[in-house]
Design an enzyme around this catalytic site. Structure first.
Site, mmCIF file in Angstrom:
data_model
loop_
_atom_site.group_PDB
_atom_site.id
_atom_site.type_symbol
_atom_site.label_atom_id
_atom_site.label_comp_id
_atom_site.label_asym_id
_atom_site.label_seq_id
_atom_site.Cartn_x
_atom_site.Cartn_y
_atom_site.Cartn_z
ATOM 1 N N ASP A 9 1.758 4.305 -0.927
ATOM 2 C CA ASP A 9 1.857 5.388 0.039
ATOM 3 C C ASP A 9 2.674 6.506 -0.621
ATOM 4 O O ASP A 9 3.253 6.312 -1.694
ATOM 5 C CB ASP A 9 2.534 4.862 1.308
ATOM 6 C CG ASP A 9 2.816 5.950 2.306
ATOM 7 O OD1 ASP A 9 1.886 6.710 2.631
ATOM 8 O OD2 ASP A 9 3.975 6.054 2.759
ATOM 9 N N ASP A 11 4.543 9.830 1.331
ATOM 10 C CA ASP A 11 5.697 10.259 2.125
ATOM 11 C C ASP A 11 6.435 9.053 2.700
ATOM 12 O O ASP A 11 5.830 8.203 3.362
ATOM 13 C CB ASP A 11 5.247 11.163 3.276
ATOM 14 C CG ASP A 11 4.533 12.410 2.788
ATOM 15 O OD1 ASP A 11 5.066 13.502 2.988
ATOM 16 O OD2 ASP A 11 3.434 12.281 2.201
#
Length: 230
Positions: A9, A11
């Site tokens: 991922d 953020d």
């Protein structure tokens, strides 16, 4: 089974982008004649893509009921948000401790790295370029790259297909329920990071394969758990 592919991922996992996102959200709200929110409130709204972030900001809460906002209202607000975020230039976005060195260690160890984020893809390349990560990842997907996004497993499975890797040989790594559920739905090992954006919930409550409080601990685990890649 050996793990060949690490899917990250973005953020809340590799970067803390909330300061820029919060500024853009509050700029949007001000433009629309609404009151701004504290950064810690906005932090809890991040993780489901820009459109949901905009909806949460418009109603002032994390749960948005279906039909609570007109599509035209959301569309307009989202464009105002995009314009504001584009002007931010990522000046307040920072990499979490040990991420830069950790990514380079993992790549040098022989893992393929991919990035799957719910952030609109238009904003991703500039950030990767800023941190010098543009050649780190073999595949990069944004939240609007495919018809569905995390927690749907489709983006993860798409990356595996593109890179010709069995999903069982991939690991999903992230900080939120969307990452862990996407990995679990794709029948992958999942590794959670506790420092990101998970709506106030402990990542360990989602039963990832393992969870870590620091990126360096994650890197050490990967290098020891899957030594065949070294």
């Amino acid at each position: 089974m050996d793990k060949q592919l690490l899917i990250f991922d973005f953020d809340g996992t590799l970067i803390d982008s909330v300061p820029d996102l919060a500024d853009a959200v509050n700029a949007m709200l001000t433009t629309l004649g609404k009151a701004p929110y504290p950064i810690d409130t906005i932090r809890n709204w991040v993780g489901n893509g820009s459109r949901m972030l905009v909806e949460r900001a418009l109603v002032g809460k994390i749960e948005v009921s279906e039909g609570e906002l007109a599509k035209e209202t959301i569309d307009h607000a989202e464009q105002v948000f995009f314009d504001a975020y584009s002007k931010m230039g990522g000046s307040k976005t920072v990499a979490y401790p040990n991420v830069d060195s950790g990514l380079k260690k993992l790549k040098a160890a022989g893992f393929k790295l991919a990035l799957v984020t719910n952030k609109p893809i238009r904003f991703v390349p500039k950030i990767l370029q800023f941190f010098g990560w543009h050649d780190i990842f073999s595949e990069v997907l944004g939240g609007d790259s495919l018809p569905t996004k995390k927690p749907d497993p489709a983006p993860l499975l798409h990356v595996c297909e593109v890179l010709n890797i069995n999903p069982a040989q991939a690991v999903m790594i992230g900080d939120s329920i969307n990452d862990i559920l996407a990995g679990q739905n794709a029948n992958m090992d999942t590794l959670g990071l506790s420092y990101g954006y998970n709506y106030g919930q402990d990542i360990r409550q989602l039963n990832p394969t393992e969870a870590f409080d620091d990126f360096s601990a994650l890197v050490d685990y990967l290098l020891k758990a899957y030594p065949a890649n070294n």
